[in-house]
Write an enzyme that holds these catalytic residues in place. Structure first.
Site, PDB file in Angstrom:
ATOM      1  N   SER A 262       0.834  -1.206   0.000  1.00 13.93           N
ATOM      2  CA  SER A 262       0.000   0.000   0.000  1.00 13.93           C
ATOM      3  C   SER A 262       0.864   1.250   0.000  1.00 13.93           C
ATOM      4  CB  SER A 262      -0.899   0.010   1.232  1.00 13.93           C
ATOM      5  OG  SER A 262      -0.102   0.286   2.368  1.00 13.93           O
ATOM      6  N   LYS A 263       0.199   2.358  -0.300  1.00 14.63           N
ATOM      7  CA  LYS A 263       0.880   3.642  -0.297  1.00 14.63           C
ATOM      8  C   LYS A 263       1.427   3.935   1.109  1.00 14.63           C
ATOM      9  CE  LYS A 263      -0.483   8.205  -0.906  1.00 14.63           C
ATOM     10  NZ  LYS A 263      -1.585   9.116  -1.138  1.00 14.63           N
ATOM     11  N   ARG A 264       0.676   3.488   2.089  1.00 11.62           N
ATOM     12  CA  ARG A 264       1.117   3.714   3.477  1.00 11.62           C
ATOM     13  C   ARG A 264       2.436   2.998   3.771  1.00 11.62           C
ATOM     14  NH1 ARG A 264      -3.244   1.721   6.309  1.00 11.62           N
ATOM     15  NH2 ARG A 264      -4.574   2.359   4.594  1.00 11.62           N
ATOM     16  N   GLY A 266       4.744   2.471   1.682  1.00 15.15           N
ATOM     17  CA  GLY A 266       5.776   3.276   1.036  1.00 15.15           C
ATOM     18  C   GLY A 266       6.222   4.399   1.953  1.00 15.15           C
ATOM     19  N   ALA A 267       5.231   5.108   2.523  1.00 19.05           N
ATOM     20  CA  ALA A 267       5.554   6.247   3.385  1.00 19.05           C
ATOM     21  C   ALA A 267       6.296   5.759   4.631  1.00 19.05           C
ATOM     22  CB  ALA A 267       4.273   6.968   3.766  1.00 19.05           C
TER      23      ALA A 267
END
Ligand code: GLU
Length: 508
Positions: A262-264, A266-267
């Site tokens: 998920s994008k999360r 990545g962060a």
């Protein structure tokens, strides 16, 4: 199977294109090219609420960067257009009507409140209430109202949707190219909306109609679409014949450190999940992509292809042509593929070493320019890239590895020199400057010889002078071979830097 292979990537323009999306594009593309077929991009923008400004351009920019050029699309034209579903609006209505005529779908006039009430009504068996064979006969639709009532409501322009009439008890099955034969029980499925009150089709209707009209032979899409498959199968059966359905392959998920990537993630872990940088137009939030991180498209495509596929050998580095040649669906794994950022970087590094310097040049130039270094000496830059590329994993690293060739270091790491500095070394470096001034040949080979002879006369070992020499030339303890550096810097610049280094050390 259809005569000609025609595959499509069908993104909804709702935001950044993440790794899983690009992998779907890639497998579509590889399969099309391998089978001399066509790769089509169809923009699925029927959900106006989810439409995001700029997202369509962004998708094509991603494809451009990856080098995956569509044969047909909004941008590339083709005989099966328009390639944007919002421009195909008039196509869908007749099919929805046909389904109603044939008894496979029905008009539903329920208001939002009525729908909510149905959902809140206890089901008796603890299952979630949904619009299906158990509830539909309590609702306001053309199954429960008389023909006259329905006609009247239609004449009054009462808002309505068209829903599929999911069979009460039917085993729906199909053979997925990756997963084999799959079965679904229609009894647990809801009566999905096919045509919305605004006259737009939902994804389910549009995807089936367009795959038919565009003569799509194979569909590769993410595993998240598997639950929609039974609805699509029924629509194929009712409208165009199940035997004409494209072959389907649902690609396994990409997994991050905590399940679905998920994008999360990545962060949290500091790696990109989008191909290119994406700026959300409503919040202004920018998410860095693989390109901005410094990936080469060749490296990006290569690691993505191998996330869930291999050619059966140990081979890991593939050009796009090699991927096309080797790709086979039989070797696509049926379980989730783990994304490993370190491994992704490894691929990029391999490509950094492998790529021709002239291909790397524009990207490296860009990195240097971003850091305020404008290079006009292309020939010199070429030599520098040749020399340092194997030390760079991501493009931005070229600045540290290459900039000192074009500008003298502002400071040098004198602490790396001072502890072992003495009069003997000082005399050696003064003599070195002198010998370099007299050198007629400034090639790395000749310079090695000059230095070796001189260390011997000064009763030193090469190892004792190489580090100070390097620090004086580049500013720190890094970079390629010292003599290679000097050859590229040239006589005047090399001598200037050694003299500067000597005066810094003398003052320290
Ligand atoms: N529009 C769908 C999406 O956004 C396409 C799914 C499919 O390929 O059928 O991914």
């Amino acid at each position: 199977m259809k005569e000609k292979v025609r595959v499509r990537f069908a993104p909804s323009p709702t935001g950044g294109l993440h790794l899983g999306g690009v992998r779907t594009v890639l497998y579509n593309y590889l399969f099309a090219k391998k089978n001399e077929g066509s790769f089509i991009v169809r923009i699925e923008d029927t959900d106006q609420n989810r439409y995001v400004e700029g997202a369509e351009d962004y998708i094509f920019d991603c494809l451009d960067w990856c080098g995956l050029t569509p044969d047909e699309s909004v941008r590339h034209g083709g005989d099966f257009g328009p390639y944007r579903q919002s421009e195909r609006k008039t196509n869908y209505h007749q099919y929805a009507e046909q389904l109603v005529q044939d008894g496979n779908a029905y008009y539903a006039f329920d208001t939002a409140e009525e729908l909510e009430k149905m959902r809140q009504t206890p089901s008796g068996d603890n299952s979630v209430q949904q619009y299906d064979h158990r509830t539909r006969m309590n609702m306001r639709n053309s199954l429960t109202l008389s023909t006259d009532e329905v006609n009247q409501l239609l004449a009054q322009k009462t808002p309505y949707v068209i829903r599929i009439k999911m069979p009460e008890e039917e085993q729906i099955s199909f053979t997925d190219l990756i997963r084999g034969k799959l079965f679904f029980d229609s009894g647990v499925l809801d009566d999905k909306v096919l045509l919305k009150a605004d006259g737009m089709p939902t994804y389910h209707l549009a995807v089936v109609v367009d795959d038919f009209l565009m003569q799509i032979s194979h569909v590769f899409r993410g595993e998240e679409w598997l639950p929609s498959a039974p609805v699509h199968i029924l629509l194929w059966k009712y409208l165009f014949g199940e035997e004409n359905m494209p072959a389907w392959a649902h690609l396994p998920l990409l997994l991050g450190p905590n399940g679905k990537l998920s994008k999360r993630d990545g962060a949290k872990y500091g790696f990109p999940v989008y191909a290119l940088q994406w700026t959300d137009p409503t919040t202004g939030d920018t998410t860095e992509g693989f390109k901005e991180k410094g990936f080469l498209p060749q490296g990006f495509i290569n690691f993505l292809a191998l996330l869930g596929w291999n050619d059966g050998s140990e081979k890991e580095i593939f050009t796009l042509d090699e991927l096309i040649h080797s790709f086979s669906l039989q070797r696509v794994h049926n379980s989730g593929a783990h994304f490993d950022y370190e491994k992704a970087k490894w691929y990029n590094h391999e490509w950094m070493k492998k790529l021709d310097t002239t291909i790397l040049m524009p990207a490296v130039n860009e990195v240097l320019k971003k850091n305020g270094l404008k290079i006009t000496a292309n020939e010199k830059l070429e030599k520098v890239i040749d020399l340092v590329k194997e030390r760079c994993t991501l493009l931005p690293e070229f600045y540290a590895q290459a900039s000192f060739f074009f500008q003298a270091p502002e400071t040098i790491d004198s602490q790396a020199i001072l502890p072992k500095w003495n009069e003997q070394k000082k005399q050696f470096f003064e003599a070195l400057v002198n010998n370099l001034e007299n050198a007629s040949d400034f090639s790395a080979g000749a310079l090695t010889k000059i230095l070796n002879e001189l260390v011997a006369t000064h009763q030193l070992k090469p190892g004792e002078v190489m580090l100070p020499l390097r620090v004086m030339l580049v500013g720190g303890k890094f970079g390629p071979g010292v003599f290679d550096i000097m050859e590229i810097l040239g006589k005047t610049e090399s001598i200037k830097r050694i003299q500067q280094g000597l005066s810094i050390v003398a003052k320290a």
